[in-house]
Design an enzyme around this catalytic site. Structure first.
Site, mmCIF file in Angstrom:
data_model
loop_
_atom_site.group_PDB
_atom_site.id
_atom_site.type_symbol
_atom_site.label_atom_id
_atom_site.label_comp_id
_atom_site.label_asym_id
_atom_site.label_seq_id
_atom_site.Cartn_x
_atom_site.Cartn_y
_atom_site.Cartn_z
ATOM 1 N N LYS A 292 5.375 -2.836 -39.174
ATOM 2 C CA LYS A 292 4.987 -1.595 -39.842
ATOM 3 C C LYS A 292 5.632 -1.555 -41.222
ATOM 4 C CE LYS A 292 2.687 2.249 -38.790
ATOM 5 N NZ LYS A 292 1.502 2.365 -37.950
ATOM 6 N N VAL B 248 -6.127 17.654 -37.629
ATOM 7 C CA VAL B 248 -7.536 17.250 -37.741
ATOM 8 C C VAL B 248 -7.747 16.496 -39.059
ATOM 9 C CG1 VAL B 248 -8.673 18.805 -36.132
ATOM 10 C CG2 VAL B 248 -8.063 19.653 -38.402
ATOM 11 N N GLY B 249 -6.961 15.421 -39.212
ATOM 12 C CA GLY B 249 -7.132 14.515 -40.351
ATOM 13 C C GLY B 249 -8.201 13.489 -40.003
ATOM 14 N N HIS B 250 -7.970 12.236 -40.421
ATOM 15 C CA HIS B 250 -8.980 11.195 -40.202
ATOM 16 C C HIS B 250 -9.364 11.060 -38.724
ATOM 17 C CE1 HIS B 250 -7.517 9.941 -44.203
ATOM 18 N NE2 HIS B 250 -8.749 9.533 -44.347
ATOM 19 N N VAL B 251 -8.367 10.886 -37.860
ATOM 20 C CA VAL B 251 -8.673 10.657 -36.448
ATOM 21 C C VAL B 251 -9.029 11.971 -35.749
ATOM 22 C CG1 VAL B 251 -7.837 9.748 -34.255
ATOM 23 C CG2 VAL B 251 -7.090 8.693 -36.388
HETATM 24 P P1 NAD Z 1 -4.107 11.888 -41.339
HETATM 25 O O1 NAD Z 1 -3.009 11.939 -42.322
HETATM 26 O O2 NAD Z 1 -5.506 11.666 -41.807
HETATM 27 O O3 NAD Z 1 -4.120 13.223 -40.459
HETATM 28 C C1 NAD Z 1 -2.971 13.828 -39.977
HETATM 29 C C2 NAD Z 1 -3.230 15.314 -40.018
HETATM 30 O O4 NAD Z 1 -2.150 15.984 -39.364
HETATM 31 C C3 NAD Z 1 -3.299 15.876 -41.448
HETATM 32 O O5 NAD Z 1 -4.492 16.633 -41.606
HETATM 33 C C4 NAD Z 1 -2.038 16.746 -41.561
HETATM 34 O O6 NAD Z 1 -2.212 17.878 -42.396
HETATM 35 C C5 NAD Z 1 -1.843 17.136 -40.107
HETATM 36 N N1 NAD Z 1 -0.493 17.571 -39.758
HETATM 37 C C6 NAD Z 1 0.702 17.087 -40.193
HETATM 38 N N2 NAD Z 1 1.706 17.754 -39.610
HETATM 39 C C7 NAD Z 1 1.146 18.674 -38.795
HETATM 40 C C8 NAD Z 1 1.658 19.657 -37.914
HETATM 41 N N3 NAD Z 1 2.975 19.845 -37.756
HETATM 42 N N4 NAD Z 1 0.792 20.415 -37.194
HETATM 43 C C9 NAD Z 1 -0.543 20.237 -37.332
HETATM 44 N N5 NAD Z 1 -1.084 19.327 -38.170
HETATM 45 C C10 NAD Z 1 -0.250 18.559 -38.885
HETATM 46 O O7 NAD Z 1 -3.696 10.760 -40.257
HETATM 47 P P2 NAD Z 1 -4.628 10.050 -39.203
HETATM 48 O O8 NAD Z 1 -5.045 8.738 -39.748
HETATM 49 O O9 NAD Z 1 -5.648 11.001 -38.688
HETATM 50 O O10 NAD Z 1 -3.563 9.737 -38.042
HETATM 51 C C11 NAD Z 1 -3.109 10.760 -37.181
HETATM 52 C C12 NAD Z 1 -2.065 10.198 -36.220
HETATM 53 O O11 NAD Z 1 -2.643 9.136 -35.467
HETATM 54 C C13 NAD Z 1 -0.837 9.583 -36.900
HETATM 55 O O12 NAD Z 1 0.284 9.773 -36.080
HETATM 56 C C14 NAD Z 1 -1.161 8.105 -36.962
HETATM 57 O O13 NAD Z 1 0.001 7.306 -37.010
HETATM 58 C C15 NAD Z 1 -1.883 7.939 -35.650
HETATM 59 N N6 NAD Z 1 -2.786 6.802 -35.634
HETATM 60 C C16 NAD Z 1 -3.786 6.706 -36.543
HETATM 61 C C17 NAD Z 1 -4.647 5.622 -36.500
HETATM 62 C C18 NAD Z 1 -5.791 5.499 -37.466
HETATM 63 O O14 NAD Z 1 -6.693 4.672 -37.217
HETATM 64 N N7 NAD Z 1 -5.855 6.281 -38.521
HETATM 65 C C19 NAD Z 1 -4.480 4.630 -35.524
HETATM 66 C C20 NAD Z 1 -3.454 4.778 -34.590
HETATM 67 C C21 NAD Z 1 -2.602 5.863 -34.658
#
Ligand code: NAD
Length: 352
Positions: free
Chosen positions: A79, A180-183
């Site tokens: 990482k 509710v970000g990307h995933v």
């Molecule tokens: P992202 O940054 O697009 O979305 C994260 C969201 O969480 C953001 O909208 C942010 O505003 C919100 N957030 C942050 N703190 C918060 C809180 N205390 N309460 C509520 N919302 C909060 O990230 P992502 O790519 O959607 O990833 C989300 C999680 O999944 C991360 O932990 C990441 O490590 C994990 N993950 C992502 C992937 C991937 O393919 N993107 C793969 C495996 C794991």
């Protein structure tokens, strides 16, 4: 510009890269290369100190080793964590410097997107090194934002978890999504299509509004999402949300989400089990993105990647069966299976 720092969670090596001109202040942790190059995303985040950033990189890298091993990928775990520079900075310069850092590791580390980084950032990294994935898809080959694949794996695992713990389909469930970000937003769309009721929370009000309009989701406050009246809690923000205090307040009977390192400490898995909560271990169910990244890096077809993502519920059920058979919490069973896979794969590679 690389040097070693104290080993925290027994990674094989930890590399710190600093470059004043671009503002780069990065830690790349290689937890294990027993099964292949250490693969795992690059996070851009604010950290109070270099030690905090290193600790996060090490913890996340270890999770990647286990995730990649259990997903059956020929990859180790690593990482990268970038401390977000103070004030204004040139993003292209930052990621070009990061690309040079990845290049210095000579293929022992393969990077991709994670929290705070984008496909465009990885394209900048690609100008410096070929050890990067999550680039725009070319033709029918795998590539692009891994998030929809992560969401797909979480969705399929959630179906299996709901059937096992609640004896219900997702159309009869209420799911509380934290983040509710990307995933999280992609997962919300899939759950809505499956007829689930949704409750969502995010510190980004615009993201909440978009998902609410698209899916009819109710909204909850940042603290209220944990205690929301839901059958399933899906942590899709940052890690460490399940701890002694929050588990006592949780009303859902299933936890299944994308966030990495959801448990503040391993004992929290037992706390969840003691409260009758089925915990779907984070790295078992959120491997869809790294599977697509691996397919891109290793030159597999999209069909091969998709088939491996579709097998996510089977991997989850194997972990849950192991937990039941051994009388341990699901996170412990997952760790045991992952360590065994790393040991067996490492031995096979050495023998080959
Ligand atoms: P992202 O940054 O697009 O979305 C994260 C969201 O969480 C953001 O909208 C942010 O505003 C919100 N957030 C942050 N703190 C918060 C809180 N205390 N309460 C509520 N919302 C909060 O990230 P992502 O790519 O959607 O990833 C989300 C999680 O999944 C991360 O932990 C990441 O490590 C994990 N993950 C992502 C992937 C991937 O393919 N993107 C793969 C495996 C794991």
């Amino acid at each position: 510009m690389a040097f070693e720092i104290d080993r925290q969670l027994s990674p094989e090596s930890v590399h710190v890269f600093r470059d004043e001109a671009s503002g780069l202040d990065a830690v790349i942790a290689l937890h294990s290369t027993a099964l292949g190059p250490a693969a795992g995303g690059c996070r851009l985040w604010q950290y109070a100190s270099g030690e905090d950033a290193a600790a996060d990189a090490c913890r996340l890298a270890e999770g990647m080793s286990y995730k990649n091993a259990l997903a059956g990928l020929p990859l180790g775990g690593g990482k990268a964590v970038l401390r977000r520079p103070e004030g204004t900075y040139d993003r292209r310069k930052l990621f070009a410097a990061f690309g040079q850092a990845v290049r210095e590791l000579g293929g022992r580390y393969v990077t991709a997107e994670d929290v705070g980084t984008s496909v465009a950032d990885m394209e900048t990294v690609r100008d410096e090194t070929r050890h990067v994935a999550g680039l725009p898809a070319r033709g029918a080959a795998p590539g692009g934002d891994p998030s929809p694949w992560t969401a797909r794996g979480v969705f399929l695992a959630m179906q299996a978890a709901a059937a096992r713990r609640l004896d219900r389909g997702l159309g009869e469930c209420t799911v509380a999504i934290q983040g509710v970000g990307h995933v999280g937003s992609a997962l919300a769309g899939m759950l809505h299509a499956a007829g689930a009721k949704l409750i969502v929370a995010d510190m980004d009000a615009a993201a909440v509004a978009r998902v609410s309009v698209a899916t009819g989701a109710q909204t909850a406050s940042l603290s209220g999402i944990l205690t929301a009246n839901a059958d399933i809690f899906a942590p899709c923000a940052l890690g460490g949300v399940l701890n002694h205090a929050s588990i006592a307040r949780l009303s859902a009977k299933v936890v299944c989400g994308a966030a990495n390192n959801q448990l503040a400490e391993p004992e929290d898995g037992t706390r969840l089990a003691d409260r009758g909560v089925l915990y779907a271990p984070d790295y078992v169910v959120n491997a869809g993105g790294i599977i697509n990244v691996a397919a891109e890096y290793l030159g597999w077809s999209q069909a091969e990647a998709a088939a491996r993502v579709e097998a996510t519920p089977a991997r989850l059920l194997a972990v849950l069966d192991q937990a039941r058979a051994r009388g341990v919490a699901s996170n412990v069973a997952a760790d045991q299976l992952a360590r065994a896979a790393i040991a067996a794969g490492g031995m096979a590679r050495r023998a080959a």
